[in-house]
Design an enzyme around this catalytic site. Structure first.
Site, PDB file in Angstrom:
ATOM      1  N   SER A 153      12.811   2.968  44.214  1.00 32.45           N
ATOM      2  CA  SER A 153      11.412   3.396  44.142  1.00 32.45           C
ATOM      3  C   SER A 153      10.625   2.626  45.187  1.00 32.45           C
ATOM      4  CB  SER A 153      10.853   3.073  42.755  1.00 32.45           C
ATOM      5  OG  SER A 153       9.438   3.163  42.751  1.00 32.45           O
ATOM      6  N   TYR A 166       9.879  -2.040  34.885  1.00 27.36           N
ATOM      7  CA  TYR A 166      10.307  -1.043  35.872  1.00 27.36           C
ATOM      8  C   TYR A 166      10.376  -1.673  37.266  1.00 27.36           C
ATOM      9  CZ  TYR A 166      10.238   3.433  38.434  1.00 27.36           C
ATOM     10  OH  TYR A 166      10.547   4.490  39.254  1.00 27.36           O
TER      11      TYR A 166
HETATM   12  C1  BGC Z   1       7.264   6.063  39.492  1.00 30.09           C
HETATM   13  C2  BGC Z   1       6.123   7.043  39.320  1.00 30.09           C
HETATM   14  C3  BGC Z   1       4.982   6.705  40.261  1.00 30.09           C
HETATM   15  C4  BGC Z   1       5.480   6.544  41.673  1.00 30.09           C
HETATM   16  C5  BGC Z   1       4.397   6.109  42.645  1.00 30.09           C
HETATM   17  C6  BGC Z   1       7.645   5.997  40.932  1.00 30.09           C
HETATM   18  O1  BGC Z   1       8.674   5.065  41.086  1.00 30.09           O
HETATM   19  O2  BGC Z   1       8.361   6.504  38.713  1.00 30.09           O
HETATM   20  O3  BGC Z   1       5.690   7.001  37.981  1.00 30.09           O
HETATM   21  O4  BGC Z   1       4.008   7.726  40.231  1.00 30.09           O
HETATM   22  O5  BGC Z   1       6.521   5.610  41.703  1.00 30.09           O
HETATM   23  O6  BGC Z   1       3.676   5.018  42.180  1.00 30.09           O
END
Ligand code: BGC
Length: 265
Positions: A153, A166
């Site tokens: 991410s 996360y």
């Molecule tokens: C998350 C999303 C978020 C995006 C941008 C992703 O890794 O799962 O919930 O909108 O990042 O912030």
């Protein structure tokens, strides 16, 4: 086709980005192991699309893409090992692992419960780690090269207030790619991360239904739209192919420019 003769396992491929990756890899000729935890109907839909692409490909039956669905909870190491073994048993070998399964839970840091911390870290990081380990053992044993692709991410770099577990899991994935690239390079095994920004998938259902939040986020995205799962899948197909043989230990951001333009809302 780029992935002819290859077998790929895509974790969490019953929906969203995982589903698009499964279908894209199949369109490049790979056989696909579709993993799901709680959406068998989604996995069936992925399988349908994979087989549809398979029947459109004019290849010998041995080489036509096909799918196989397996249920596994990525948070449980025994189930992760069983999943990788099922993939190897079914297709005879495994070449590509896409660590896509992931989840997030919203809470201010001071309210994070141990159960939520464990759920997120176990699926996002521990599952990815042990799936990579099981694939590596198979590849070293059979003296085959292979590819590991983590779907991390932008939050492997960027803080995401109220999503601390996360962020920890994605930060861990960042280091996982760097560390394993060094250990696995001599075996011809590469590992890279694809880091999505905001993508139109079920993980963002709440955001997509909140016009105000969505508007604010869009102001942060220079390309002025949310990403599509296919934007991610195309890059994964490249990284899974021999064209990417000299690439390892890197993160590739697919976020419409969000990372360099982020202002907290
Ligand atoms: C998350 C999303 C978020 C995006 C941008 C992703 O890794 O799962 O919930 O909108 O990042 O912030």
């Amino acid at each position: 086709m780029k992935l002819d003769g290859k077998v790929a396992l895509v974790t969490g491929s019953s929906q969203g980005i995982g589903q698009a990756i499964a279908v894209k890899l199949a369109s490049e000729g790979a056989k696909i192991v579709i993993d799901y935890r709680s959406h068998p109907e989604g996995a069936e839909e992925t399988l349908r699309q994979v087989n549809e692409i398979g029947s459109q490909c004019h290849l010998s039956k041995d080489h036509a893409p096909e799918g196989y669905t397996v249920k596994a909870d990525l948070g449980d190491v025994e189930q992760v090992r069983a999943l990788v073994n099922a993939a190897i048993q079914h297709f005879g070998h495994l070449d590509i692992l896409v660590n896509n399964a992931g989840m997030e839970r919203h809470a201010p840091f001071w309210e994070v419960r141990e159960a939520d911390y464990d759920a997120v870290l176990n699926v996002n990081l521990k599952g990815a780690f042990f799936a990579a380990q099981a694939l590596t053992q198979h590849l070293i044993e059979t003296e085959r090269p292979g590819k590991i692709i983590n779907i991390s991410s932008v939050h492997e770099e960027l803080p995401f207030p109220n999503f601390a577990p996360y962020c920890l899991s994605k930060g861990g994935m960042k280091m996982m790619a760097r560390d394993l690239a060094v250990e696995l390079g001599p075996y011809g095994i590469t590992i890279n991360n694809v880091a999505p920004g905001a993508i139109e998938t079920p993980i963002n259902t709440k955001l997509l239904n909140d016009a105000e939040k969505l508007g604010a986020l869009l102001q942060n995205i220079p390309l002025n739209r949310l990403g599509k799962s296919e934007d991610i899948a195309t890059l994964v197909a490249f990284l899974a192919s021999d064209e990417a043989n000299y690439i390892t230990g890197s993160t590739f951001v697919v976020d419409g420019g969000l990372l360099w333009n982020y202002h907290e809302q």
